[in-house]
Design an enzyme around this catalytic site. Structure first.
Site, short mmCIF file in Angstrom:
data_model
loop_
_atom_site.label_atom_id
_atom_site.label_comp_id
_atom_site.label_asym_id
_atom_site.label_seq_id
_atom_site.Cartn_x
_atom_site.Cartn_y
_atom_site.Cartn_z
N LYS A 1 0.82 -1.22 0.00
CA LYS A 1 0.00 0.00 0.00
C LYS A 1 0.85 1.26 0.00
O LYS A 1 0.48 2.26 -0.60
CB LYS A 1 -0.94 0.01 1.21
CG LYS A 1 -2.07 -0.97 1.06
CD LYS A 1 -3.26 -0.58 1.93
CE LYS A 1 -4.43 -1.52 1.66
NZ LYS A 1 -5.52 -1.34 2.59
N LYS B 1 -4.90 -10.78 -7.13
CA LYS B 1 -6.09 -10.88 -6.29
C LYS B 1 -7.21 -9.95 -6.80
O LYS B 1 -6.91 -8.85 -7.25
CB LYS B 1 -5.69 -10.45 -4.87
CG LYS B 1 -6.70 -10.71 -3.81
CD LYS B 1 -6.24 -10.15 -2.47
CE LYS B 1 -6.23 -8.64 -2.47
NZ LYS B 1 -6.11 -8.01 -1.16
N LYS C 1 -10.86 -4.26 -4.66
CA LYS C 1 -11.67 -3.07 -4.93
C LYS C 1 -10.80 -1.91 -5.40
O LYS C 1 -11.30 -0.93 -5.92
CB LYS C 1 -12.53 -2.67 -3.73
CG LYS C 1 -11.90 -2.78 -2.37
CD LYS C 1 -12.96 -2.66 -1.26
CE LYS C 1 -12.46 -3.23 0.05
NZ LYS C 1 -13.47 -3.39 1.07
#
Ligand code: TYM
Length: 339
Positions: free
Chosen positions: A117, A200, A203
């Site tokens: 992230k 994966k 969203k």
């Protein structure tokens, strides 16, 4: 001190963006199964985790209500499970602070989710993003939760939760926090992107075609499945035939997660068929399960006050469990609590 532990399930989802089919199969569907098996279940919209990266305030509120609607529409019953948003129970943050003082920098430095992230711009990531896993440990341990259903990607965070509980118990010579069991089970613990079977489903993926959102229309769900990337070969008859065929494996696993049939049963029935024949069946199955959820979400979202009331009631119930555990923690650590 010995706290006899009864089974208690806790899990959380970030209210950022739409709920995906990955969240549904990897988490929410399993939350419902656990609720219906009669165990005490606590499910949380982790809004404090969401703000570790900047969120538009009004969108965050809407996303939190939408997630609550998604939980309820999927079968979570506020009478059977405790449903609430994290920021309404202050004990999470307070225990999170104590855990910041237990966890080591080196442990957090190894967290792959932080590395993913924060990316290259680590120096510019928020301190909250770095400390994210200690708050997650607090979410779980403030309820003395024993079982945590999650997808595969949360495994490392749950190992850290166990490390924190162990270190706390050792540092203060107590047997206070349980060593929580991750529950990462079934074929759908890692639903992959529809555009790339090695990534994966997420969203945050730039391409909306890579994921199915619970709020997608029936037409869009069908379109996404029909356009999903596959290889040119027909379906194999045995599970071993899916090795090195990530996209094929993903679609079979999705079918399995949605239908409850094992991959082997699905392949026994579909072996030799082309994906052009299998995909419409998968699309029909997905639509039949997701559309009623999506319709119910739309219905629930029309009454945001009702949702807020459910979250408020859930928070009050959650605080009743969490506050005494926090008080005991403070006492163990040596912080004076005036009665
Ligand atoms: P989050 O919000 O990213 O995801 C919520 C849940 O969905 C699962 N999941 C998937 N499962 C299968 N396939 C996928 N493609 C997929 N994508 C997501 C996740 O594994 C997760 O179970 N850190 C957590 C939130 C959290 C939490 C907690 C979870 C905060 N505190 C305490 C459990 C207990 C997260 O970001 O999940």
């Amino acid at each position: 001190m010995n706290n006899a532990q009864t089974s208690r399930v806790f899990s959380g989802i970030q209210p950022t963006g739409n709920l995906t089919l990955g969240n549904y199969l990897g988490a929410v569907k399993r939350f419902v199964e656990m609720q219906n098996s009669g165990i005490e279940t606590i499910y949380c919209m982790v809004d404090l985790h969401a703000i570790t990266t900047w969120q538009n305030p009004s969108e965050l509120k809407a996303a939190t209500r939408e997630l609550a609607a998604g939980f309820i529409a999927s079968g979570l019953d506020p009478e059977k499970s405790i449903l609430f948003n994290q920021s309404q129970v202050g004990a999470h943050s307070e225990l999170g602070w104590v855990f910041n003082c237990i966890a080591r920098m080196g442990w957090l430095n190894r967290m792959t989710q932080f590395k993913d992230k924060a990316g290259k711009n680590r120096e510019n990531a928020s301190v909250g993003l770095f400390a994210y896993p200690t708050l997650m440990a607090a979410d779980i341990l403030v309820y003395h939760a024993t079982h945590v259903p999650v997808g595969e990607d949360q495994k490392q965070h749950l190992e850290l939760t166990r490390d924190i509980a162990t270190k706390f118990n050792n540092d203060f010579d107590v047997n206070f926090f349980p060593i929580t069991e991750p529950v990462i089970e079934g074929v759908a613990t890692r639903v992959m992107s529809l555009r790339d079977g090695t990534k994966k489903m997420s969203k945050s993926d730039a391409s909306d075609m890579s994921r199915i959102n619970l709020t997608d229309s029936a037409e869009l769900i069908s379109k996404k499945i029909k356009k999903a990337k596959t290889d040119p070969d027909p379906l194999p008859s045995e599970v071993e035939g899916l090795n090195n065929r990530p996209e094929a494996k993903n679609l079979v696993n999705i079918y399995s997660g949605l239908s409850g049939l094992s991959p082997q049963v699905i392949l026994s029935e579909n072996g030799g068929r082309d994906f052009s024949k299998f995909k419409p069946d998968l699309a029909e199955l997905a639509v039949s399960i997701l559309t009623p959820i999506s319709n119910e979400m739309t219905h629930l979202m029309k009454e945001p006050d009702q949702i807020d009331k459910i979250l408020g009631n859930g928070a009050a119930k959650a605080a009743k469990i969490a506050n005494p555990i926090l008080e005991q923690t403070y006492d163990i650590v040596g912080l004076i609590r005036s009665k």
